[in-house]
Write a protein that holds these residues in place. Structure first.
Motif, short mmCIF file in Angstrom:
data_model
loop_
_atom_site.label_atom_id
_atom_site.label_comp_id
_atom_site.label_asym_id
_atom_site.label_seq_id
_atom_site.Cartn_x
_atom_site.Cartn_y
_atom_site.Cartn_z
N ALA A 1 0.98 -1.19 0.13
CA ALA A 1 -0.04 -0.19 -0.03
C ALA A 1 0.92 1.27 0.05
CB ALA A 1 -1.10 -0.09 1.27
N TYR A 2 0.26 2.24 -0.44
CA TYR A 2 0.88 3.63 -0.32
C TYR A 2 0.04 4.67 0.05
CZ TYR A 2 -1.92 5.43 -4.12
OH TYR A 2 -2.81 5.83 -5.23
N ALA A 3 0.59 5.92 0.70
CA ALA A 3 0.12 6.90 1.20
C ALA A 3 0.72 8.19 0.91
CB ALA A 3 -0.50 6.72 2.70
N PHE A 4 0.28 9.13 1.62
CA PHE A 4 1.33 10.73 1.40
C PHE A 4 1.29 10.95 2.75
CE2 PHE A 4 -0.06 9.80 -2.71
CZ PHE A 4 1.22 9.80 -3.46
N GLY A 5 2.44 11.53 3.24
CA GLY A 5 2.34 12.04 4.49
C GLY A 5 3.14 13.48 4.86
N ILE A 6 3.31 14.05 5.92
CA ILE A 6 4.16 15.10 6.17
C ILE A 6 4.98 14.65 7.29
CG2 ILE A 6 4.19 17.45 6.90
CD1 ILE A 6 1.54 17.72 5.92
N ASP A 7 6.41 15.06 6.84
CA ASP A 7 7.64 14.65 7.97
C ASP A 7 7.54 16.06 8.58
OD1 ASP A 7 9.89 14.36 9.49
OD2 ASP A 7 11.08 14.29 7.54
N PHE A 8 6.87 16.24 9.73
CA PHE A 8 7.13 17.52 10.33
C PHE A 8 8.39 17.59 11.07
CE2 PHE A 8 2.46 18.18 10.10
CZ PHE A 8 2.22 19.30 9.76
N THR A 9 9.26 18.50 11.19
CA THR A 9 10.52 18.70 11.53
C THR A 9 10.90 20.07 12.41
OG1 THR A 9 11.55 17.65 9.58
CG2 THR A 9 12.91 18.95 10.99
N LEU A 10 11.33 19.92 13.39
CA LEU A 10 11.44 21.22 14.20
C LEU A 10 12.84 21.53 13.94
CD1 LEU A 10 10.48 19.95 18.00
CD2 LEU A 10 9.41 21.44 16.78
N ARG A 11 12.77 22.56 12.73
CA ARG A 11 14.03 23.04 12.22
C ARG A 11 14.96 23.62 13.14
NH1 ARG A 11 14.82 20.20 8.01
NH2 ARG A 11 12.92 21.02 6.90
N ASP A 12 14.71 24.56 13.92
CA ASP A 12 15.65 25.05 14.81
C ASP A 12 16.32 24.24 15.73
OD1 ASP A 12 15.02 27.77 13.69
OD2 ASP A 12 13.57 28.24 15.06
N VAL A 13 15.56 23.22 16.09
CA VAL A 13 16.08 22.25 16.94
C VAL A 13 17.02 21.32 16.21
CG1 VAL A 13 15.45 20.10 18.42
CG2 VAL A 13 13.97 22.13 18.56
N GLN A 14 16.68 20.86 15.20
CA GLN A 14 17.49 20.18 14.04
C GLN A 14 18.84 20.57 14.02
OE1 GLN A 14 16.48 19.64 10.08
NE2 GLN A 14 17.01 17.41 10.20
N THR A 15 18.94 22.03 13.57
CA THR A 15 20.11 22.74 13.27
C THR A 15 21.15 22.64 14.62
OG1 THR A 15 18.95 24.37 11.76
CG2 THR A 15 20.96 25.14 12.74
N VAL A 16 20.59 22.89 15.84
CA VAL A 16 21.36 22.78 16.93
C VAL A 16 21.82 21.33 17.24
CG1 VAL A 16 21.45 22.86 19.52
CG2 VAL A 16 20.20 24.68 18.18
N ILE A 17 21.06 20.31 16.97
CA ILE A 17 21.62 18.89 17.22
C ILE A 17 22.65 18.40 16.14
CG2 ILE A 17 19.63 18.44 18.71
CD1 ILE A 17 18.34 17.01 16.59
N LYS A 18 22.57 18.76 15.23
CA LYS A 18 23.31 18.54 13.97
C LYS A 18 24.67 19.07 14.06
CE LYS A 18 21.93 19.14 9.82
NZ LYS A 18 21.18 19.70 8.43
#
Length: 210
Positions: free
Chosen positions: A83-100
């Motif tokens: 099966a297939y669907a479509f989704g949204i990968d929500f991302t906390l961008r500011d948080v991601q920048t720091v942890i990266k």
């Protein structure tokens, strides 16, 4: 939370233009991260609570495939996916920048509750058929993302082979296959709609939550 969801695999930077828009290098093998199954919710038109106190929350529209049988080396993606669907990968961008920058795992930026809304699943018609149509994300009636899996760096077959070999795949596992360019912030009150070949399959209204 949607039922019967097991592991939630996600492919990062699988569209060249998306990698470039965030200033990231294009990977030479699939970049895999995971979300908790508790992050998955139905994209059914209801309000969706997202964190409001951790900086910008970005939307990333993606094709999602569901695994229908155990992975074995040599299995074709058309035999493995049911099966297939479509989704949204929500991302906390500011948080991601720091942890990266710190070299920390992405879970804090990617795995929060409601971070993986998915439309209803439909029978998978085969990888070749999926190439024939585009998917799109509308924000408040304006198209902000448009993608076709023919533009993925790693094909559906590449993805299932990589994940199956390194981590394993079985019934109920789902894979977010990557997002095209055009990601941006989702704010309280925004209406997001996911469409496939011009037909809206799922929607939500963003609601701020602490």
């Amino acid at each position: 939370m949607l039922t019967n969801i097991c592991n939630v695999y996600c492919v990062g930077r699988n569209y060249k233009l998306h990698a470039e828009e965030l200033g990231n290098a294009v990977p030479d093998e699939p970049m895999i991260f995971m979300k908790p199954s508790h992050a998955v919710v139905a994209l059914n038109g209801e309000a969706l609570e997202l964190p409001a106190s951790k900086g910008e929350v970005h939307y990333e529209a993606e094709l999602v495939i569901r695994i229908g049988r155990d992975y074995e080396p040599g299995v074709r993606v058309d035999e493995l996916v049911d099966a297939y669907a479509f989704g949204i990968d929500f991302t906390l961008r500011d948080v991601q920048t720091v942890i990266k920058k710190k070299g920390h795992p992405w879970t804090a930026a990617k795995g929060f509750r409601n971070s993986a809304p998915i439309t209803a699943f439909q029978t998978f018609p085969g990888a070749a058929a999926m190439v024939e149509k585009d998917f799109a994300l509308m924000k408040n009636g304006v198209q902000v993302q448009r993608g076709n899996i023919s533009n993925m760096i790693f094909s559906l077959q590449d993805i299932v082979d990589y994940v199956g070999h390194h981590y394993g795949l079985g019934p109920g596992d789902v894979i977010f296959t990557g997002t095209p360019e055009g990601v941006g912030a989702a704010n309280a009150g925004d209406v997001l709609e996911l469409a496939w070949d011009g037909t809206v399959l799922g929607a939500c209204t963003i609601k701020a939550a602490e």
